[in-house]
Design a protein around this motif. Sequence first.
Motif, mmCIF file in Angstrom:
data_model
loop_
_atom_site.group_PDB
_atom_site.id
_atom_site.type_symbol
_atom_site.label_atom_id
_atom_site.label_comp_id
_atom_site.label_asym_id
_atom_site.label_seq_id
_atom_site.Cartn_x
_atom_site.Cartn_y
_atom_site.Cartn_z
ATOM 1 N N ALA A 72 1.210 -1.221 -0.074
ATOM 2 C CA ALA A 72 0.250 -0.066 -0.326
ATOM 3 C C ALA A 72 1.057 1.319 0.434
ATOM 4 C CB ALA A 72 -1.215 0.113 1.439
ATOM 5 N N HIS A 73 0.842 2.391 -0.543
ATOM 6 C CA HIS A 73 0.980 3.150 -0.419
ATOM 7 C C HIS A 73 0.936 3.987 0.626
ATOM 8 C CE1 HIS A 73 1.791 7.834 -1.700
ATOM 9 N NE2 HIS A 73 2.037 7.084 -2.416
ATOM 10 N N ALA A 74 1.786 4.738 0.962
ATOM 11 C CA ALA A 74 2.309 5.817 2.439
ATOM 12 C C ALA A 74 0.492 6.556 3.096
ATOM 13 C CB ALA A 74 3.543 6.143 2.597
ATOM 14 N N ALA A 75 0.383 7.389 1.902
ATOM 15 C CA ALA A 75 -0.671 7.603 2.121
ATOM 16 C C ALA A 75 -2.369 7.174 2.594
ATOM 17 C CB ALA A 75 -0.715 8.997 0.976
ATOM 18 N N THR A 76 -1.525 5.793 1.750
ATOM 19 C CA THR A 76 -3.110 4.840 2.427
ATOM 20 C C THR A 76 -3.258 4.169 3.394
ATOM 21 O OG1 THR A 76 -3.146 4.321 -0.114
ATOM 22 C CG2 THR A 76 -4.210 2.731 1.214
ATOM 23 N N GLU A 77 -1.533 4.508 3.981
ATOM 24 C CA GLU A 77 -1.575 3.644 5.528
ATOM 25 C C GLU A 77 -1.761 4.637 6.165
ATOM 26 O OE1 GLU A 77 2.329 1.235 6.075
ATOM 27 O OE2 GLU A 77 2.064 1.196 3.792
ATOM 28 N N VAL A 78 -1.549 5.849 6.303
ATOM 29 C CA VAL A 78 -1.998 6.713 7.158
ATOM 30 C C VAL A 78 -2.912 7.242 7.367
ATOM 31 C CG1 VAL A 78 -1.664 9.310 7.644
ATOM 32 C CG2 VAL A 78 0.759 7.967 6.705
ATOM 33 N N ALA A 79 -3.958 7.216 6.405
ATOM 34 C CA ALA A 79 -4.993 6.859 5.805
ATOM 35 C C ALA A 79 -5.808 6.415 7.312
ATOM 36 C CB ALA A 79 -6.107 7.636 4.545
ATOM 37 N N ALA A 80 -5.887 5.005 6.469
ATOM 38 C CA ALA A 80 -6.405 3.568 7.526
ATOM 39 C C ALA A 80 -5.779 3.743 8.939
ATOM 40 C CB ALA A 80 -5.300 2.345 7.052
ATOM 41 N N ARG A 126 7.903 0.753 6.798
ATOM 42 C CA ARG A 126 7.895 1.799 6.269
ATOM 43 C C ARG A 126 8.135 3.503 7.358
ATOM 44 N NH1 ARG A 126 4.353 2.770 1.215
ATOM 45 N NH2 ARG A 126 4.212 0.655 1.504
ATOM 46 N N PRO A 127 9.372 3.771 7.943
ATOM 47 C CA PRO A 127 9.503 4.759 8.794
ATOM 48 C C PRO A 127 8.720 5.881 8.884
ATOM 49 C CG PRO A 127 11.584 3.125 8.578
ATOM 50 C CD PRO A 127 10.329 2.970 7.385
ATOM 51 N N VAL A 128 8.018 6.459 7.450
ATOM 52 C CA VAL A 128 8.176 7.387 7.247
ATOM 53 C C VAL A 128 6.602 7.321 7.253
ATOM 54 C CG1 VAL A 128 6.842 6.995 4.805
ATOM 55 C CG2 VAL A 128 7.716 9.503 5.118
ATOM 56 N N VAL A 129 6.009 6.476 7.633
ATOM 57 C CA VAL A 129 4.594 5.957 8.003
ATOM 58 C C VAL A 129 4.128 6.775 8.901
ATOM 59 C CG1 VAL A 129 2.307 4.311 8.271
ATOM 60 C CG2 VAL A 129 3.567 4.513 6.438
#
Length: 109
Positions: A1-9, A40-43
Amino acid sequence: AHAATEVAAFQLLLSTPPSECDPTYVTQVCDLMHASFLRRPVVYKLLCFRGFHADWLPTLARAVPSSQSGDRFAAELIASGYRRQSLFGIRLADALGALHATPAGLNAS
């Protein structure tokens, strides 16, 4: 999954304070977050900059070892110039700091 998608989840998963969640849910969310942050630490940084229910911060600091990376960007949040992010950065730093013992000589008397 894209980082932005993980963040939203994660924002959705963290929308209710942990005190109002089933303990099994809290454990599962923490395990999922730890795995994601290791991969992915940036998440975690993106999640903190976007924000989530801050009552989760002490729980994450205790239960998600990879959340300790927040000490690398808490100052950046605080200095962001945006009130919400600055306050969140202070709460993040406080949650992380609460885990570390203060040497006896530094305790306020």
